[in-house]
Design a protein around this motif. Structure first.
Motif, PDB file in Angstrom:
ATOM      1  N   LYS A 126      41.672  31.189  33.207  1.00 29.51           N
ATOM      2  CA  LYS A 126      41.015  29.984  33.715  1.00 29.51           C
ATOM      3  C   LYS A 126      39.839  30.307  34.641  1.00 29.51           C
ATOM      4  O   LYS A 126      39.051  29.433  34.979  1.00 29.51           O
ATOM      5  N   GLY A 127      39.768  31.573  35.049  1.00 25.13           N
ATOM      6  CA  GLY A 127      38.678  31.973  35.938  1.00 25.13           C
ATOM      7  C   GLY A 127      38.936  31.666  37.392  1.00 25.13           C
ATOM      8  O   GLY A 127      38.005  31.583  38.185  1.00 25.13           O
ATOM      9  N   SER A 128      40.221  31.523  37.769  1.00 25.26           N
ATOM     10  CA  SER A 128      40.553  31.167  39.144  1.00 25.26           C
ATOM     11  C   SER A 128      41.848  31.850  39.567  1.00 25.26           C
ATOM     12  O   SER A 128      42.938  31.458  39.135  1.00 25.26           O
ATOM     13  N   VAL A 129      41.709  32.886  40.407  1.00 24.88           N
ATOM     14  CA  VAL A 129      42.847  33.586  40.991  1.00 24.88           C
ATOM     15  C   VAL A 129      42.565  33.717  42.484  1.00 24.88           C
ATOM     16  O   VAL A 129      41.439  34.055  42.875  1.00 24.88           O
ATOM     17  N   PRO A 130      43.541  33.434  43.360  1.00 27.40           N
ATOM     18  CA  PRO A 130      43.293  33.552  44.802  1.00 27.40           C
ATOM     19  C   PRO A 130      42.782  34.948  45.171  1.00 27.40           C
ATOM     20  O   PRO A 130      43.253  35.959  44.644  1.00 27.40           O
ATOM     21  N   ASN A 131      41.808  34.994  46.068  1.00 25.30           N
ATOM     22  CA  ASN A 131      41.223  36.266  46.477  1.00 25.30           C
ATOM     23  C   ASN A 131      42.255  37.246  47.013  1.00 25.30           C
ATOM     24  O   ASN A 131      42.192  38.452  46.742  1.00 25.30           O
TER      25      ASN A 131
ATOM     26  N   ALA B 281      42.964  41.046  45.643  1.00 23.26           N
ATOM     27  CA  ALA B 281      42.907  42.226  46.510  1.00 23.26           C
ATOM     28  C   ALA B 281      44.238  42.974  46.501  1.00 23.26           C
ATOM     29  O   ALA B 281      44.270  44.211  46.443  1.00 23.26           O
ATOM     30  N   HIS B 282      45.342  42.229  46.551  1.00 25.30           N
ATOM     31  CA  HIS B 282      46.660  42.858  46.558  1.00 25.30           C
ATOM     32  C   HIS B 282      46.908  43.605  45.243  1.00 25.30           C
ATOM     33  O   HIS B 282      47.470  44.704  45.239  1.00 25.30           O
ATOM     34  N   TYR B 283      46.459  43.002  44.154  1.00 27.62           N
ATOM     35  CA  TYR B 283      46.591  43.641  42.842  1.00 27.62           C
ATOM     36  C   TYR B 283      45.842  44.963  42.818  1.00 27.62           C
ATOM     37  O   TYR B 283      46.382  45.990  42.373  1.00 27.62           O
TER      38      TYR B 283
ATOM     39  N   ASN C 298      36.630  46.910  39.240  1.00 25.87           N
ATOM     40  CA  ASN C 298      35.347  46.521  39.842  1.00 25.87           C
ATOM     41  C   ASN C 298      35.038  45.054  39.591  1.00 25.87           C
ATOM     42  O   ASN C 298      34.427  44.385  40.437  1.00 25.87           O
ATOM     43  N   ASN C 299      35.445  44.531  38.438  1.00 26.71           N
ATOM     44  CA  ASN C 299      35.254  43.112  38.144  1.00 26.71           C
ATOM     45  C   ASN C 299      35.967  42.248  39.179  1.00 26.71           C
ATOM     46  O   ASN C 299      35.398  41.293  39.718  1.00 26.71           O
ATOM     47  N   PHE C 300      37.219  42.589  39.492  1.00 25.48           N
ATOM     48  CA  PHE C 300      37.971  41.846  40.509  1.00 25.48           C
ATOM     49  C   PHE C 300      37.300  41.989  41.881  1.00 25.48           C
ATOM     50  O   PHE C 300      37.192  41.019  42.637  1.00 25.48           O
ATOM     51  N   CYS C 301      36.859  43.209  42.218  1.00 29.28           N
ATOM     52  CA  CYS C 301      36.216  43.443  43.514  1.00 29.28           C
ATOM     53  C   CYS C 301      34.955  42.599  43.665  1.00 29.28           C
ATOM     54  O   CYS C 301      34.687  42.036  44.736  1.00 29.28           O
ATOM     55  N   GLU C 302      34.176  42.511  42.601  1.00 32.06           N
ATOM     56  CA  GLU C 302      32.944  41.716  42.643  1.00 32.06           C
ATOM     57  C   GLU C 302      33.247  40.246  42.907  1.00 32.06           C
ATOM     58  O   GLU C 302      32.496  39.561  43.619  1.00 32.06           O
TER      59      GLU C 302
ATOM     60  N   GLU D 149      37.269  50.117  49.743  1.00 30.23           N
ATOM     61  CA  GLU D 149      37.992  49.479  50.837  1.00 30.23           C
ATOM     62  C   GLU D 149      39.430  49.129  50.462  1.00 30.23           C
ATOM     63  O   GLU D 149      40.270  48.903  51.340  1.00 30.23           O
ATOM     64  N   LEU D 150      39.721  49.064  49.163  1.00 27.57           N
ATOM     65  CA  LEU D 150      41.048  48.656  48.698  1.00 27.57           C
ATOM     66  C   LEU D 150      41.878  49.833  48.189  1.00 27.57           C
ATOM     67  O   LEU D 150      42.897  49.639  47.536  1.00 27.57           O
ATOM     68  N   GLN D 151      41.438  51.018  48.494  1.00 30.02           N
ATOM     69  CA  GLN D 151      42.133  52.226  48.041  1.00 30.02           C
ATOM     70  C   GLN D 151      42.914  52.872  49.184  1.00 30.02           C
ATOM     71  O   GLN D 151      42.514  52.783  50.340  1.00 30.02           O
TER      72      GLN D 151
END
Length: 230
Positions: free
Chosen positions: A29-34, A38-40, A87-91, A99-101
């Protein structure tokens, strides 16, 4: 019917639950909580590091150069290609990948890694592959399912993620892995095949729980979240 076709049929219920999970449907749907994205990434980055180690353990159990080459190529794929969907999620959340590693694995991801490590240490090559296979296989089908259901255009926020996992390269890799497991299952005893089935089933369940872990931002009850590598 091949061994892996049987595995797929026997785990249709888990696959359906994965396809219908709120995180997976949110990608479509193009909508996942930020926070969930990040947690993923935090968990999946360390999970994939462990995944490469287990491929290395599979190499140590391989008896042919063809199998060694296959697992070596898989390590290269995880190391150099699976950064693209991350990187798609990070963008989308505006956070740099670095920062998420380096975060400790949440409970579910930690259990998943230890489950695979157990089979890598205690089982034969077929058992190791059976524990590893649900990861690429479920992601391939998620990509295909979302591509079919939502038909995302290139301006869809998660088009790079969806198209990456629906791609022919992932399909070919999954099929090659299935062929190796089918060959080993044909050579295995009934008891060994049952262990392969159990390893595969639990990994499917843990794939589903991984999505839930990310969506709910699962954490340890008492956590200091110091940034350390797995």
């Amino acid at each position: 019917m091949t061994f892996t076709k049987t595995l797929r049929e026997e785990n249709q219920d888990v696959y359906e639950a994965i396809f219908n999970h709120s995180f997976v449907q949110g990608i479509g749907k193009g909508s996942v909580p930020n926070e969930a994205l990040a947690h993923y990434i935090k968990a999946d980055y360390e999970y994939l590091n462990a995944f490469m180690y287990i491929y290395g353990m599979a190499i140590s159990k391989a008896t042919t150069r063809e199998d060694i080459a296959f697992f070596n190529n898989q390590i290269d794929f995880v190391l150099n290609s699976e950064i693209h969907p991350h990187n798609n999620f990070c963008e989308q959340i505006g956070v740099g990948y670095e920062e998420l590693q380096g975060y400790p694995l949440p409970p579910t991801a930690d259990h998943y890694v230890k489950h695979m490590m157990y089979h890598a240490h205690m089982g034969g090559l077929g058992e190791v592959i059976a524990a590893l296979l649900p990861c690429p296989w479920t992601y391939l089908e998620i990509g295909q399912e979302l591509m079919t259901s939502y038909q995302p255009a290139e301006d869809h926020p998660f088009y790079p993620w969806i198209s990456f996992y629906a791609d022919e390269q992932v399909a070919n890799t999954t099929m090659e892995m299935r062929k190796v497991l089918d060959r080993l299952a044909d050579e295995a005893s009934p008891a060994e095949r049952e262990k392969m089935k159990a390893a595969f089933r639990k990994s499917c369940q843990l794939e589903l729980l991984f999505w839930e872990m990310a969506f709910t931002s699962e954490k340890w009850p008492v956590s200091d979240y110091v940034k350390v590598g797995y």
